[in-house]
Design a protein around this motif. Sequence first.
Motif: not given
Length: 258
Positions: A151-155, A197-198, A210-212
Motif C-alpha cells: 500500500m504506497p500511502t495512507d490513502l 480511497r480506491v 461488508g465494511r469496505d
Amino acid sequence: MRIATFNVNGVNGRLPVLLRWLAETQPDAAVLQELKAPDDKFPEAAIRAAGYDPIWHGQPRWNGVALLSRVGAPVETRRELPGDPDPTQSRYIEAAVNGILIAGLYLPNGNPRPGPKFAYKIAWFDALLAHAADLVASGAPVILLGDFNVMPTDLDVYKPERWKDDALFAPEVRERYARLLAQGWTDAIRALHPGERVYTFWDYFRNAWGRDAGLRLDHLLLSPSLAPRLRAAGVDRAVRGQDKTSDHAPAWVELGPG
C-alpha cells in the motif's frame, strides 16, 4: 486498449468467476496472479474457448502468473525476473501484445516482518527496481502491473495505524515503490483518482468486504512513453462481492491509440 490485472487466488477453483469477468468486461489483455497450479493444470482450453491466447508460468500450490490476450498471441520475452533471489518461485511474466510490452508480477507478501520472508521481499523488490529501470531506459511502451503487495500511502489502506508493522505497509517497501515511480512510471489509478480511497483487496475475515475495509495492493504502472495514452483506470469492485470469488478485485486501465 483495456489491460487488466487480477489476483485470482486459485485459477481452477475460481475459474467460473474468472470466465464470467472476462465475458462481461472483455479486457484486451489481462495478467493473473496466484494461479496456485502447476503448468499442466492451467485451464488452457477454457481460457482459449473464452477467446484468449494465454501464456503462463505455474507452480504447485503457490504463486503462479499468466498473461491472456484477445488481440493477438502474446510474444513472450521472459518468464523470470532478472536477478530473482529465488527463481523457483513463479512470480513474473513478460510479453509483447499489440505493440505494448506487458510485464505481469506477483511481488512477495513478506510477512512475518522481520524475518527471511521479508528479506526475500526486499531482495525481489530491488531486482524489480533494476529491471524496471532498464525497461524505462529502453523507451518502449511498457505497462508494469500486478499484485505488488504494497500500500504506497495512507490513502491506500482503510486504517493505516493498524498496519504500521505489516510487511505490506513497511517503510522499506513503500520507499521502494516511491523509487519505482521516481524512475518515471505513472501509477494509473492514482493519477486519475488522486484523492480517492480506491481498494483492490478485501480480506475474507472480519467482514472486511461488508465494511469496505480494503487495501490497494494491485497497481498498474505506465512507462513514460505509454503514459500519454492513459484514458481511464479503475477497479471492477463487483467481482469481489460474487460467490466463491477471490479476495482481490480486478484493476484495469484504458489506453488510447499510439
